[in-house]
Design an enzyme around this catalytic site. Sequence first.
Site, PDB file in Angstrom:
ATOM      1  N   ARG A   1       0.823  -1.219   0.000  1.00  0.00           N
ATOM      2  CA  ARG A   1       0.000   0.000   0.000  1.00  0.00           C
ATOM      3  C   ARG A   1       0.856   1.268   0.000  1.00  0.00           C
ATOM      4  O   ARG A   1       0.423   2.308  -0.505  1.00  0.00           O
ATOM      5  CB  ARG A   1      -0.940  -0.025   1.213  1.00  0.00           C
ATOM      6  CG  ARG A   1      -2.081   1.004   1.144  1.00  0.00           C
ATOM      7  CD  ARG A   1      -3.075   0.755   2.262  1.00  0.00           C
ATOM      8  NE  ARG A   1      -4.263   1.596   2.205  1.00  0.00           N
ATOM      9  CZ  ARG A   1      -4.538   2.556   3.084  1.00  0.00           C
ATOM     10  NH1 ARG A   1      -3.706   2.796   4.066  1.00  0.00           N
ATOM     11  NH2 ARG A   1      -5.648   3.260   2.984  1.00  0.00           N
TER      12      ARG A   1
ATOM     13  N   ILE B   1      -7.547   7.122  -1.020  1.00  0.00           N
ATOM     14  CA  ILE B   1      -7.306   5.686  -1.158  1.00  0.00           C
ATOM     15  C   ILE B   1      -8.150   5.048  -0.051  1.00  0.00           C
ATOM     16  O   ILE B   1      -8.171   5.524   1.082  1.00  0.00           O
ATOM     17  CB  ILE B   1      -5.801   5.339  -1.019  1.00  0.00           C
ATOM     18  CG1 ILE B   1      -5.561   3.831  -1.117  1.00  0.00           C
ATOM     19  CG2 ILE B   1      -5.190   5.863   0.264  1.00  0.00           C
ATOM     20  CD1 ILE B   1      -4.050   3.450  -1.176  1.00  0.00           C
ATOM     21  N   SER B   2      -8.873   3.993  -0.392  1.00  0.00           N
ATOM     22  CA  SER B   2      -9.817   3.406   0.567  1.00  0.00           C
ATOM     23  C   SER B   2      -9.084   2.740   1.742  1.00  0.00           C
ATOM     24  O   SER B   2      -7.925   2.328   1.625  1.00  0.00           O
ATOM     25  CB  SER B   2     -10.706   2.374  -0.135  1.00  0.00           C
ATOM     26  OG  SER B   2     -11.352   2.960  -1.243  1.00  0.00           O
ATOM     27  N   GLN B   3      -9.814   2.622   2.853  1.00  0.00           N
ATOM     28  CA  GLN B   3      -9.326   1.910   4.045  1.00  0.00           C
ATOM     29  C   GLN B   3      -8.979   0.465   3.649  1.00  0.00           C
ATOM     30  O   GLN B   3      -9.762  -0.171   2.917  1.00  0.00           O
ATOM     31  CB  GLN B   3     -10.447   1.937   5.089  1.00  0.00           C
ATOM     32  CG  GLN B   3     -10.164   1.217   6.374  1.00  0.00           C
ATOM     33  CD  GLN B   3     -11.449   0.984   7.169  1.00  0.00           C
ATOM     34  OE1 GLN B   3     -12.543   0.951   6.600  1.00  0.00           O
ATOM     35  NE2 GLN B   3     -11.305   0.814   8.460  1.00  0.00           N
TER      36      GLN B   3
END
Length: 206
Positions: A25, A51-53
Amino acid sequence: MLSEQIISRGVSSKIVIDAMMKVERHKFVPQSFINSAYDDSPLPIGEGQTISQPYMVAVMTEYMDIKRGDKVLEIGTGSGYQTAILAEIASEVYTVERNRALSLKAEKLLKSLGYSNIFFKIGDGTLGWSEFAPFDRILVTAGAPLVPQSLPHQLSDNGVIVIPVGDKFTQMLKIIKRENGKFSEYDKFFCCFVPLIGDQGWMENK
Ligand code: SAM
């Protein structure tokens, strides 16, 4: 990240966990957020987007129930992190992003990481990507007011759509399945995504 945020919350699909182990990530977040790259939260990626969890990426991917060989449509490329997870599992990933700068940045990064099974489009993903339909799986990574009507038409039989639907602040994560031409819908849990803006989504600045 995997054991504390994802496996402990019930994500158990080996195929998803393996993909999340592989994709780093920190490569998808801006330099200024590198130290937070594995935090249990979304992070800014510029252009007012996030950016998503990690947990959300994992659980949505698990709900998609992707099979090797599947053709996947993703709406909302963003940083390209979720795209990479999908590309680790599926045969082909078609990803649409309305923000040109984000799309070009994600494409450059994902190509530099060696992904050759991802196809990029800059445009309004609420319309799907009809040239390459039907898709076995469709993932929408922004919050929609309603399910965009184009998407079920671009889903193959036995296909699955995962999409957050609701108002601009809270959405229900929905799973829509198509079996023998019939659609069924399942509600999973409340979530919070940036708005899906487009012809069959929210109007810009409204
Ligand atoms: N999954 C992404 C990641 O891992 O970085 C995060 C996606 S972000 C939460 C949602 C993205 O959807 C934003 O980049 C936004 O610009 C994009 N978006 C919003 N409306 C869209 C539309 N109609 N078509 C394509 N992309 C859209």
